[in-house]
Write a protein that holds these residues in place. Structure first.
Motif, mmCIF file in Angstrom:
data_model
loop_
_atom_site.group_PDB
_atom_site.id
_atom_site.type_symbol
_atom_site.label_atom_id
_atom_site.label_comp_id
_atom_site.label_asym_id
_atom_site.label_seq_id
_atom_site.Cartn_x
_atom_site.Cartn_y
_atom_site.Cartn_z
ATOM 1 N N ASP A 1 2.345 -92.410 3.215
ATOM 2 C CA ASP A 1 1.180 -91.623 2.769
ATOM 3 C C ASP A 1 0.295 -91.341 3.973
ATOM 4 O O ASP A 1 -0.010 -92.249 4.753
ATOM 5 N N ASP A 2 -0.114 -90.072 4.140
ATOM 6 C CA ASP A 2 -0.900 -89.700 5.328
ATOM 7 C C ASP A 2 -2.397 -89.869 5.112
ATOM 8 O O ASP A 2 -3.193 -89.670 6.037
ATOM 9 N N ASP A 3 -2.821 -90.245 3.896
ATOM 10 C CA ASP A 3 -4.249 -90.447 3.627
ATOM 11 C C ASP A 3 -4.586 -91.922 3.846
ATOM 12 O O ASP A 3 -4.097 -92.799 3.105
ATOM 13 N N PRO A 4 -5.425 -92.259 4.858
ATOM 14 C CA PRO A 4 -5.734 -93.662 5.171
ATOM 15 C C PRO A 4 -6.356 -94.397 3.995
ATOM 16 O O PRO A 4 -6.067 -95.589 3.778
ATOM 17 N N THR A 5 -7.219 -93.703 3.236
ATOM 18 C CA THR A 5 -7.875 -94.365 2.099
ATOM 19 C C THR A 5 -6.858 -94.759 1.033
ATOM 20 O O THR A 5 -6.866 -95.885 0.522
ATOM 21 N N THR A 6 -5.967 -93.811 0.718
ATOM 22 C CA THR A 6 -4.938 -94.097 -0.293
ATOM 23 C C THR A 6 -4.005 -95.201 0.188
ATOM 24 O O THR A 6 -3.630 -96.103 -0.563
ATOM 25 N N ALA A 7 -3.651 -95.131 1.486
ATOM 26 C CA ALA A 7 -2.746 -96.136 2.037
ATOM 27 C C ALA A 7 -3.369 -97.523 1.970
ATOM 28 O O ALA A 7 -2.704 -98.508 1.611
ATOM 29 N N ALA A 8 -4.665 -97.606 2.291
ATOM 30 C CA ALA A 8 -5.351 -98.897 2.235
ATOM 31 C C ALA A 8 -5.421 -99.418 0.803
ATOM 32 O O ALA A 8 -5.230 -100.623 0.547
ATOM 33 N N MET A 9 -5.680 -98.489 -0.155
ATOM 34 C CA MET A 9 -5.743 -98.901 -1.558
ATOM 35 C C MET A 9 -4.376 -99.431 -2.027
ATOM 36 O O MET A 9 -4.285 -100.464 -2.699
ATOM 37 N N LEU A 10 -3.327 -98.724 -1.626
ATOM 38 C CA LEU A 10 -1.982 -99.142 -2.028
ATOM 39 C C LEU A 10 -1.617 -100.498 -1.425
ATOM 40 O O LEU A 10 -1.027 -101.354 -2.095
ATOM 41 N N ARG A 11 -1.984 -100.702 -0.170
ATOM 42 C CA ARG A 11 -1.689 -101.979 0.471
ATOM 43 C C ARG A 11 -2.404 -103.114 -0.237
ATOM 44 O O ARG A 11 -1.849 -104.203 -0.434
ATOM 45 N N GLY A 12 -3.660 -102.852 -0.637
ATOM 46 C CA GLY A 12 -4.409 -103.881 -1.351
ATOM 47 C C GLY A 12 -3.814 -104.183 -2.706
ATOM 48 O O GLY A 12 -3.680 -105.355 -3.097
ATOM 49 N N LEU A 13 -3.427 -103.123 -3.429
ATOM 50 C CA LEU A 13 -2.831 -103.343 -4.746
ATOM 51 C C LEU A 13 -1.499 -104.094 -4.632
ATOM 52 O O LEU A 13 -1.214 -105.007 -5.407
ATOM 53 N N VAL A 14 -0.701 -103.693 -3.634
ATOM 54 C CA VAL A 14 0.603 -104.312 -3.453
ATOM 55 C C VAL A 14 0.467 -105.786 -3.085
ATOM 56 O O VAL A 14 1.224 -106.639 -3.552
ATOM 57 N N ARG A 15 -0.543 -106.080 -2.271
ATOM 58 C CA ARG A 15 -0.739 -107.452 -1.797
ATOM 59 C C ARG A 15 -1.165 -108.377 -2.925
ATOM 60 O O ARG A 15 -0.901 -109.587 -2.885
ATOM 61 N N ASN A 16 -1.783 -107.823 -3.961
ATOM 62 C CA ASN A 16 -2.345 -108.667 -5.022
ATOM 63 C C ASN A 16 -1.740 -108.359 -6.393
ATOM 64 O O ASN A 16 -2.443 -108.342 -7.402
ATOM 65 N N LEU A 17 -0.461 -108.113 -6.426
ATOM 66 C CA LEU A 17 0.171 -107.819 -7.717
ATOM 67 C C LEU A 17 0.187 -109.044 -8.625
ATOM 68 O O LEU A 17 0.102 -108.927 -9.836
ATOM 69 N N GLY A 18 0.299 -110.238 -8.059
ATOM 70 C CA GLY A 18 0.206 -111.468 -8.831
ATOM 71 C C GLY A 18 1.436 -111.780 -9.659
ATOM 72 O O GLY A 18 2.449 -111.081 -9.633
#
Length: 408
Positions: free
Chosen positions: A12-29
């Motif tokens: 994804d070329d959008d830094p905001t979206t990429a950061a959001m996705l990384r955060g969601l992925v990191r905390n799937l639980g």
């Protein structure tokens, strides 16, 4: 990166979206531990695809150098084992894009504006579960393929063994003369529909001037039928002392075969015909165990007739343990022949479903009475095949023909 974490590639070329996705992925639980790598262009994504090692790809539809569908198609061109599942992401919903993405193999299609923890977790879990199922299916398919290959190898060997058990050379009468001087001559055609067959024949020297011709058809096809024919071959030699009397010979075979088949636990039977031809006495002796009646080729009289038992044929071998088979007899002139065959020859059907039939078979033999036996057998097979629908392929059942001829 945690060795137990699931490696995910975010494109994804959008830094905001990429950061959001990384955060969601990191905390799937709930035990779903993931580690992500981010790239912003199609070119970078292609390099990562080449390196491999990712269990999942989150792929943006719009990239600065190419669209996500083109990238998805390129990924799906890779070998299946290097092809991770892909979840397509778009800024706005588009049914056309969603359909195209699924056609190209995407596991799911998500809209970024509606993305949340539960939605992403559900999509990733489903994609990974599907991938694991596909991998297990691929492993099972590969195992089945290898087992099938081994089975084919075993069946090919079984076919070679079964062919080796069939007569390779015919006996001569009287013993010691050259084959072209023998007073009894033989020909056969053995055509299995599978790797191994339930049709079996043997030519047995009964005396210096007489031969026994045995032909049987085991119910069914494949390995079980072939194993029974192998056992029968042993029984033939075990009862050679009775081979001069067809009725007594079939009676002995039936008694011993029934004892074996009884232990199998399933209904299995064997139809059989046995004929003894004597070049010295000019006699044809025969007995029948539920088998198609052999044909007597009387060349001098230009006649073909079935060898029928006065009281009809006896039951197939293996059904009634204490049955006594009768011996019938005919004169067997010089130039005469007897033809034994299995039902696969005349049960072949034409385009209307009508069988070739025994009457037509007898007529075809009559039309070829003047031919040498080997040519006659080939001609019969050609006659039967000619009535079948175009492109029908080989005959649907095992076929065996054996002929014995008294030479003048």
């Amino acid at each position: 990166m945690d060795a137990a974490a699931i490696p995910i590639l975010i494109v994804d070329d959008d830094p905001t979206t990429a950061a959001m996705l990384r955060g969601l992925v990191r905390n799937l639980g709930d035990g779903l531990s993931c580690a992500s790598t981010c790239v912003t262009t199609g070119a970078a994504a292609r390099r990562e695809f080449g390196r491999g090692g990712y269990d999942l790809v989150l792929l943006d539809y719009q990239l600065p150098d190419e669209d996500g569908l083109t990238l998805l198609a390129a990924l799906n061109a890779q070998p299946a084992r290097r092809r991770p599942p892909v979840i397509m992401l778009t800024g706005a919903g588009s049914e056309t894009v969603a359909v195209e993405a699924m056609k190209l193999g995407a596991s799911d299609y998500l809209i970024k504006t509606a993305l949340n923890h539960a939605t992403l977790r559900r999509a990733i879990s489903a994609a990974l579960d599907r991938r694991r199922l596909e991998e297990r299916l691929a492993e099972s398919t590969d195992l089945l393929r290898r087992q099938h290959a081994q089975l084919e190898t075993d069946l090919a060997m079984a076919r070679v063994v079964q062919q080796a058990l069939l007569p390779q050379d015919y006996p001569v009468f009287p013993p010691g003369v050259a084959a072209d001087q023998s007073r009894l001559r033989f020909a056969h055609r053995w055509i299995p529909t599978h790797q191994v067959a339930g049709d079996f024949f043997a030519v047995l020297p009964v005396s210096a001037t007489a031969a026994g011709v045995f032909l049987c058809d085991v119910m069914g096809h494949g390995v079980r039928a072939a194993l029974i024919t192998t056992h029968l071959r042993g029984l033939l030699h075990e009862h050679e002392a009775q081979a001069g009397d067809p009725g007594a010979f079939l009676t002995a075979l039936n008694r011993h075969l029934q004892a074996l088949l009884e232990r199998v636990g399933e209904t299995v039977f064997v139809t059989a015909a046995y004929a003894v031809v004597d070049a010295a006495s000019g006699e044809l002796l025969f007995a029948n165990a539920g088998h198609p009646a052999p044909l007597h080729l009387e060349r001098g009289a230009s006649r073909v007739s079935p060898c029928l038992q006065p009281d009809g044929p006896g039951p197939a071998l293996g059904l009634i343990p204490d049955f006594t088979y009768d011996t019938a007899r005919r004169s067997f002139a010089a130039g005469d022949a007897v033809l034994l065959y299995t039902d696969g020859l005349y049960e072949a059907e034409d385009a209307t479903g009508e069988q070739f039939g025994q009457k037509r078979l007898a007529a075809a033999v009559t039309a070829r009475l003047g031919q040498q036996m080997a040519w006659l057998l080939d001609g019969l097979l050609a006659d039967v095949q000619a009535t079948r629908p175009p492109g029908a392929g080989p005959l649907p059942d095992d076929v065996c023909l054996v002929a014995a001829e008294r030479v003048g």
